[in-house]
Design a protein around this motif. Structure first.
Motif, mmCIF file in Angstrom:
data_model
loop_
_atom_site.group_PDB
_atom_site.id
_atom_site.type_symbol
_atom_site.label_atom_id
_atom_site.label_comp_id
_atom_site.label_asym_id
_atom_site.label_seq_id
_atom_site.Cartn_x
_atom_site.Cartn_y
_atom_site.Cartn_z
ATOM 1 N N VAL A 78 -12.947 1.224 8.569
ATOM 2 C CA VAL A 78 -11.754 2.029 8.826
ATOM 3 C C VAL A 78 -10.668 1.512 7.887
ATOM 4 C CG1 VAL A 78 -10.031 2.706 10.526
ATOM 5 C CG2 VAL A 78 -12.407 2.362 11.232
ATOM 6 N N GLU A 79 -10.362 2.300 6.874
ATOM 7 C CA GLU A 79 -9.419 1.872 5.843
ATOM 8 C C GLU A 79 -7.999 2.308 6.224
ATOM 9 O OE1 GLU A 79 -10.814 2.621 1.770
ATOM 10 O OE2 GLU A 79 -12.659 3.342 2.727
ATOM 11 N N TYR A 80 -7.402 1.605 7.154
ATOM 12 C CA TYR A 80 -6.063 1.976 7.594
ATOM 13 C C TYR A 80 -5.009 1.669 6.541
ATOM 14 C CZ TYR A 80 -5.540 -2.953 8.941
ATOM 15 O OH TYR A 80 -5.479 -4.321 8.938
ATOM 16 N N GLY A 81 -5.266 0.771 5.632
ATOM 17 C CA GLY A 81 -4.326 0.476 4.543
ATOM 18 C C GLY A 81 -4.192 1.650 3.586
ATOM 19 N N ALA A 82 -5.301 2.309 3.283
ATOM 20 C CA ALA A 82 -5.254 3.498 2.422
ATOM 21 C C ALA A 82 -4.492 4.616 3.125
ATOM 22 C CB ALA A 82 -6.668 3.951 2.080
ATOM 23 N N TRP A 83 -4.632 4.675 4.439
ATOM 24 C CA TRP A 83 -3.897 5.682 5.213
ATOM 25 C C TRP A 83 -2.394 5.405 5.150
ATOM 26 C CZ3 TRP A 83 -1.611 5.659 10.339
ATOM 27 C CH2 TRP A 83 -1.320 6.934 10.811
ATOM 28 N N ILE A 84 -2.009 4.133 5.220
ATOM 29 C CA ILE A 84 -0.592 3.765 5.093
ATOM 30 C C ILE A 84 -0.082 4.153 3.709
ATOM 31 C CG2 ILE A 84 1.039 1.830 5.012
ATOM 32 C CD1 ILE A 84 -0.703 0.496 7.194
ATOM 33 N N ASP A 85 -0.893 3.930 2.671
ATOM 34 C CA ASP A 85 -0.528 4.358 1.313
ATOM 35 C C ASP A 85 -0.256 5.859 1.280
ATOM 36 O OD1 ASP A 85 -0.703 1.857 0.217
ATOM 37 O OD2 ASP A 85 -2.602 2.209 -0.830
ATOM 38 N N THR A 86 -1.120 6.622 1.930
ATOM 39 C CA THR A 86 -0.971 8.076 1.958
ATOM 40 C C THR A 86 0.305 8.481 2.685
ATOM 41 O OG1 THR A 86 -3.373 8.294 1.964
ATOM 42 C CG2 THR A 86 -2.124 10.230 2.577
ATOM 43 N N ILE A 87 0.635 7.803 3.764
ATOM 44 C CA ILE A 87 1.863 8.119 4.503
ATOM 45 C C ILE A 87 3.089 7.815 3.651
ATOM 46 C CG2 ILE A 87 3.292 7.437 6.481
ATOM 47 C CD1 ILE A 87 0.703 7.171 8.074
ATOM 48 N N VAL A 88 3.084 6.681 2.968
ATOM 49 C CA VAL A 88 4.209 6.351 2.078
ATOM 50 C C VAL A 88 4.319 7.398 0.971
ATOM 51 C CG1 VAL A 88 5.078 4.669 0.421
ATOM 52 C CG2 VAL A 88 4.189 3.902 2.618
ATOM 53 N N SER A 89 3.202 7.823 0.430
ATOM 54 C CA SER A 89 3.206 8.864 -0.599
ATOM 55 C C SER A 89 3.787 10.154 -0.054
ATOM 56 C CB SER A 89 1.789 9.082 -1.112
ATOM 57 O OG SER A 89 1.777 10.071 -2.096
ATOM 58 N N LEU A 90 3.409 10.535 1.150
ATOM 59 C CA LEU A 90 3.953 11.738 1.788
ATOM 60 C C LEU A 90 5.469 11.640 1.949
ATOM 61 C CD1 LEU A 90 3.554 14.450 3.334
ATOM 62 C CD2 LEU A 90 3.366 13.052 5.381
ATOM 63 N N ILE A 91 5.942 10.493 2.363
ATOM 64 C CA ILE A 91 7.388 10.315 2.551
ATOM 65 C C ILE A 91 8.110 10.420 1.208
ATOM 66 C CG2 ILE A 91 9.158 8.611 3.188
ATOM 67 C CD1 ILE A 91 7.163 7.679 5.393
ATOM 68 N N VAL A 92 7.555 9.804 0.179
ATOM 69 C CA VAL A 92 8.193 9.871 -1.143
ATOM 70 C C VAL A 92 8.174 11.305 -1.673
ATOM 71 C CG1 VAL A 92 8.014 9.112 -3.543
ATOM 72 C CG2 VAL A 92 7.746 7.464 -1.697
ATOM 73 N N VAL A 93 7.041 11.998 -1.534
ATOM 74 C CA VAL A 93 6.956 13.394 -1.986
ATOM 75 C C VAL A 93 7.955 14.257 -1.226
ATOM 76 C CG1 VAL A 93 5.488 15.453 -1.989
ATOM 77 C CG2 VAL A 93 4.585 13.302 -2.800
ATOM 78 N N GLY A 94 8.031 14.076 0.083
ATOM 79 C CA GLY A 94 8.989 14.835 0.886
ATOM 80 C C GLY A 94 10.420 14.585 0.453
ATOM 81 N N PHE A 95 10.758 13.327 0.181
ATOM 82 C CA PHE A 95 12.112 13.004 -0.248
ATOM 83 C C PHE A 95 12.419 13.627 -1.610
ATOM 84 C CE2 PHE A 95 15.054 10.152 -2.519
ATOM 85 C CZ PHE A 95 16.157 10.309 -1.707
#
Length: 134
Positions: A78-95
């Motif tokens: 379970v690669e939860y670190g990659a998921w955190i990367d994706t969430i940070v990317s989503l936040i940056v894209v949204g901003f």
């Protein structure tokens, strides 16, 4: 018929949409590069030097050094670190998208209120009629 279809397809809105799709793809690649190559290493440095992409969990008691080692052993990781990367990317894209839309809206001309409508022809005729009755 083909000429009319071509004129319909090549209207300004379709071209604007096509440009927007191409720019969104390019912007997505730039933002993903920023997040993975700049932002996440800085966040990892702030959290003790651990890279989020290396964070994972495997069921059982066996400990694996990397995600690749766990996958090579056939264990579900379970690669939860990659998921955190994706969430940070989503936040940056949204901003970034929020800032682009905000800047675009500032460039648009404000919609002017319509001029006050004067009396209609019927109103003027009724006024004339009432004035003649007096």
């Amino acid at each position: 018929m083909l000429k009319e279809f071509k004129n319909f397809i090549m209207t300004g809105n379709v071209i604007d949409f096509a440009v927007a799709v191409i720019m969104a793809g390019a912007l997505g690649a730039v933002i993903n590069g920023f997040v993975s190559k700049i932002a996440m290493p800085l966040i990892g440095l702030a959290t003790g030097g651990k890279s989020f992409s290396d964070m994972f969990w495997t069921p059982g008691d066996e400990v694996y050094a990397t995600v690749a080692a766990a996958k090579e052993a056939g264990v579900a990781a379970v690669e939860y670190g990659a998921w955190i990367d994706t969430i940070v990317s989503l936040i940056v894209v949204g901003f970034v998208m929020f800032m682009l839309v905000k800047a675009y809206n500032k460039t648009k001309k404000p919609v002017e209120a319509p001029a006050p409508a004067g009396p209609s022809d019927n109103d003027l005729l009724m006024e004339i009629r009432d004035a003649l009755k007096k």
